[in-house]
Design an enzyme around this catalytic site. Sequence first.
Site, PDB file in Angstrom:
ATOM      1  N   LYS A  44      82.683  32.978  41.452  1.00 41.16           N
ATOM      2  CA  LYS A  44      83.631  33.135  40.343  1.00 41.16           C
ATOM      3  C   LYS A  44      83.786  31.868  39.528  1.00 41.16           C
ATOM      4  O   LYS A  44      83.893  31.897  38.312  1.00 41.16           O
ATOM      5  CB  LYS A  44      85.037  33.493  40.884  1.00 41.16           C
ATOM      6  CG  LYS A  44      85.239  34.915  41.291  1.00 41.16           C
ATOM      7  CD  LYS A  44      86.722  35.207  41.568  1.00 41.16           C
ATOM      8  CE  LYS A  44      87.298  34.345  42.678  1.00 41.16           C
ATOM      9  NZ  LYS A  44      88.640  34.782  43.109  1.00 41.16           N
ATOM     10  N   LYS A  45      83.840  30.708  40.232  1.00 35.06           N
ATOM     11  CA  LYS A  45      84.253  29.471  39.564  1.00 35.06           C
ATOM     12  C   LYS A  45      83.212  28.358  39.555  1.00 35.06           C
ATOM     13  O   LYS A  45      83.450  27.285  39.001  1.00 35.06           O
ATOM     14  CB  LYS A  45      85.562  28.949  40.186  1.00 35.06           C
ATOM     15  CG  LYS A  45      86.695  29.974  40.032  1.00 35.06           C
ATOM     16  CD  LYS A  45      88.018  29.540  40.629  1.00 35.06           C
ATOM     17  CE  LYS A  45      89.034  30.676  40.497  1.00 35.06           C
ATOM     18  NZ  LYS A  45      90.278  30.413  41.203  1.00 35.06           N
TER      19      LYS A  45
END
Length: 131
Positions: A44-45
């Site tokens: 996600k990051k």
Amino acid sequence: MRKVITFGTFDVFHVGHINILERAAKQGDFLIVGVSSDALNYDKKGRYPIYNEVDRCKIISSLKYVNEVFIEESLEKKKEYILHHKANVLVMGDDWSGRFDWVNDVCEVIYLPRTPSISTTEIIEVVKSQR
Ligand code: C2G
């Protein structure tokens, strides 16, 4: 019994996290929290969390608002998790507004306003700038 489910990384635990969990718990009688795995967070990051998934689960499990904790391995498995835990309502912060509407055939979906002016990313930046 009305079961509530919510998801998050909850890295570098802060008051914004407590606020969402406290408000999520008030939406029902039993709160289940899916804690994002280290691998999912990387997807996600683009970075691993500061605290690993075992420690993040331990922190979340110790909160008085939280009844059950499990590791969330994938965003796409949301419906499976909801059905498995027999959740009646999914609660997320409004930074995810609309993103999980696709599960609304299996449970109610509620987005609550985020706590302003605090985030894990900001805390990391402040700590870095003070070194
Ligand atoms: N949150 C909040 N106010 C803040 C910061 C976070 O209300 N100031 C909420 C987010 O909206 C989210 C929860 O706290 O509902 C957890 O936030 P994160 O740890 O940033 O979770 P995230 O990495 O967005 O993971 O399946 C969904 C994802 O796993 C959510």
